[in-house]
Design a protein around this motif. Structure first.
Motif, PDB file in Angstrom:
ATOM      1  N   SER A 254       0.819  -1.226   0.000  1.00  0.00           N
ATOM      2  CA  SER A 254       0.000   0.000   0.000  1.00  0.00           C
ATOM      3  C   SER A 254       0.840   1.258   0.000  1.00  0.00           C
ATOM      4  N   THR A 267      -3.617   1.894  -1.938  1.00  0.00           N
ATOM      5  CA  THR A 267      -4.058   1.835  -0.545  1.00  0.00           C
ATOM      6  C   THR A 267      -5.024   0.683  -0.283  1.00  0.00           C
ATOM      7  N   MET A 449      -8.602   3.963   3.897  1.00  0.00           N
ATOM      8  CA  MET A 449      -7.465   4.604   4.559  1.00  0.00           C
ATOM      9  C   MET A 449      -7.608   6.121   4.584  1.00  0.00           C
ATOM     10  N   LYS A 451      -9.304   8.217   2.732  1.00  0.00           N
ATOM     11  CA  LYS A 451      -9.256   8.901   1.445  1.00  0.00           C
ATOM     12  C   LYS A 451     -10.658   8.883   0.844  1.00  0.00           C
TER      13      LYS A 451
END
Length: 532
Positions: A254, A267, A449, A451
């Motif tokens: 990632s 990710t 994550m 985002k």
């Protein structure tokens, strides 16, 4: 209808009415033609009168003449001639210097002679950048290479050279890798390796070390005692070790930087690793525990001394509890930073790697308690059935954990929406801006994550955009330009000039809105605003 006359018959039971007027036609060059001046004296009302019925009174002639004197006004719009651009119109297209050099086989010195145009940059780190007219670049390439055929040959030659370069690069990378394997890799620690010394990476590495030791000692205890519960515990620790090694691989992957094939990065590798880990817990942990428990129920056998098994279970309880505390502290810290509760952070799978460690260690602590209880009952009663039931209980616990991990990571990979409260804040931020009239079709997807990708169709207020453009102009000079417009050609040039500038202002407003969304909501990494 006669030349220069317009005859109109109005339906009436008593009186036919004829209206006549002159018609003026205006052309786009400002000239006018009078079509009623030549034959207005030739035609008389008597020539065009039609009888509608009988019993007409000729005393209404004066009334008919009064209607004839009223003119009909005809207005014709002056419209620009529509320009046919064709399917591949690129005369006004812009091209960057890098594309001009690569696609048209030019040198940087060739571009110095072309017209340079400063445009608004699409990147956040620069405000403006230089572009060139595509028509100028095409003309320059023909000037340099002489003909389109020569340019095509040069493109083909460069393409072959690029393919050969990539082949040599791959070969050199392989040789360099072999060299490092032989002499040792002296490359400094990368950022990916540094990820395992803090945050989720640290939690995973601690869990790998502890679960590996637990598996070794539990395996020795099972070999010595033959306990089905101890075998389940050994398999459980082995499954945890393998799954956490898979999580470590997902964390390292990632951290890779985005490339043209994966523009949004890697990710989601953490979620993929966690999903595979959940499947591994179900197949390897729960499956083998159920199998060994069922075999113990069908074919029970006496168990040897369980003293060493109790000692190993006690040590496993302490070590698994320590790993569990590390995972809990990490999740609490991350949840506090995001403004979420501990439960919300776990259920939403904000950090899949830490979630797996948390649930695996929680299941390990509970399974140690279940195994110790069942082994104790077996020691007291001498009945090995309790030990086999303990193995089934551990398998059921592992199956529950694996099902939860599979569900949460699948939801994350499918691209779920963000929380309604967060989406409402983003919507209110856009709607409160003066340049926005309304927004439609709003979508905010959690990419994982922390985002978020935000998309909306925005109805912009053209008046506010135009006023924003006018505020940056010299109004007196603009008024003088308007007063100098006399012909349609001058009007077209004036509108094209300022129309393009207003479109650039609209693009700047879009960039401003995207920047505001990212600054006020750090989780928003990608913003797509479509203009209605």
């Amino acid at each position: 209808m006669k030349s220069g006359s317009l005859s109109c018959i109005l339906p009436c039971n008593r009186l036919p009415v004829q209206l006549m007027s002159q018609v003026r036609v205006y052309t786009s060059n400002g000239q006018k033609k009078d079509l009623g001046s030549e034959d207005t004296n030739r035609s008389t009302p008597e020539e065009t009168l039609h009888k509608v019925g009988t019993g007409q009174d000729m005393t209404n002639t004066g009334q008919k003449q009064s209607f004839l004197k009223e003119p009909i006004q005809v207005k014709v719009k002056a419209v620009l001639k529509k320009r046919e651009y064709g399917p591949k119109y690129t005369q006004n297209n812009f091209i960057t210097g890098v594309r001009a050099i690569n696609e048209f086989c030019l040198k940087s010195s060739d571009l110095d002679q072309l017209r340079k145009i400063k445009r608004r940059s699409p990147h956040d780190d620069t405000e403006t950048f230089t572009v060139y007219l595509r028509s100028d670049v095409e003309a320059k390439s023909l000037e340099v290479w002489g003909s389109p055929e020569a340019l095509a040959r040069e493109r083909k030659r460069r393409k072959e050279a690029e393919i050969k370069y990539r082949e040599n690069l791959f070969r050199n990378q392989r040789l360099l890798r072999e060299y490092k394997e032989f002499f040792g890799n002296t490359k400094p620690r990368s950022s990916a390796a540094a990820m395992f010394f803090k945050g989720p990476g640290k939690v995973v590495m601690v869990a790998i070390c502890i679960n590996g030791l637990n598996f070794f000692f539990k395996l020795l205890a099972w070999v010595y005692t033959g306990s089905a519960s101890m075998f389940s515990e050994a398999i459980h620790s082995l499954a945890d070790t393998c799954n956490q090694a898979l999580l470590a691989l997902g964390i390292s992957q990632s951290a890779r930087t985005p490339d043209p094939s994966h523009p949004y990065g890697f990710t989601n590798m953490r979620y993929i690793a966690s999903l595979i880990s959940g499947v591994g817990i179900f197949m390897m942990g729960a499956g083998l525990s159920w199998y060994h428990g069922i075999i113990g129920l069908l074919h029970p056998h006496p168990i040897e001394s369980l003293l060493w098994a109790y000692c190993i279970l006690a040590g496993s309880l302490v070590s698994e509890g320590a790993t569990l505390l590390v995972a809990i502290n990490e999740i609490r810290r991350s949840a506090r930073a995001k403004g979420l509760s501990f439960y919300q952070y776990v259920v939403q799978s904000r950090d899949p790697s830490t979630n797996v460690v948390l649930l695996e260690d929680a299941a390990a602590v509970l399974s140690v308690a279940v195994a110790a209880t069942c082994m104790g009952l077996t020691s007291l009663t001498g009945n090995p059935i309790y030990d086999s039931v303990g193995s089934l209980g551990v398998g059921t616990l592992l199956g529950t954990v694996s099902a939860f991990l599979i569900y949460t990571n699948t939801e994350a990979l499918l691209g779920r929406s963000i929380q309604p409260e967060q989406l409402q804040r983003l919507t209110e931020l856009l709607e409160s801006d003066p340049v926005v009239r309304a927004i439609h079709d709003v979508k905010a997807t959690d990419m994982g994550m922390s985002k978020v990708r935000f998309k909306a169709e925005v109805d912009f207020d053209g008046r506010v955009v135009t006023r924003s453009y006018l505020e940056k102009q010299d109004i007196e000079q603009l008024l003088q330009e308007i007063q100098q417009v006399k012909t349609l050609e001058e009007l077209e040039a004036f509108m094209l000039k300022h129309g393009e500038n207003i479109i650039d202002t609209l693009g700047a407003e879009v960039d401003r809105l995207e920047k505001d969304l990212k600054q006020r909501n750090p989780d928003v990494r990608h913003v797509d605003l479509e203009i209605l």
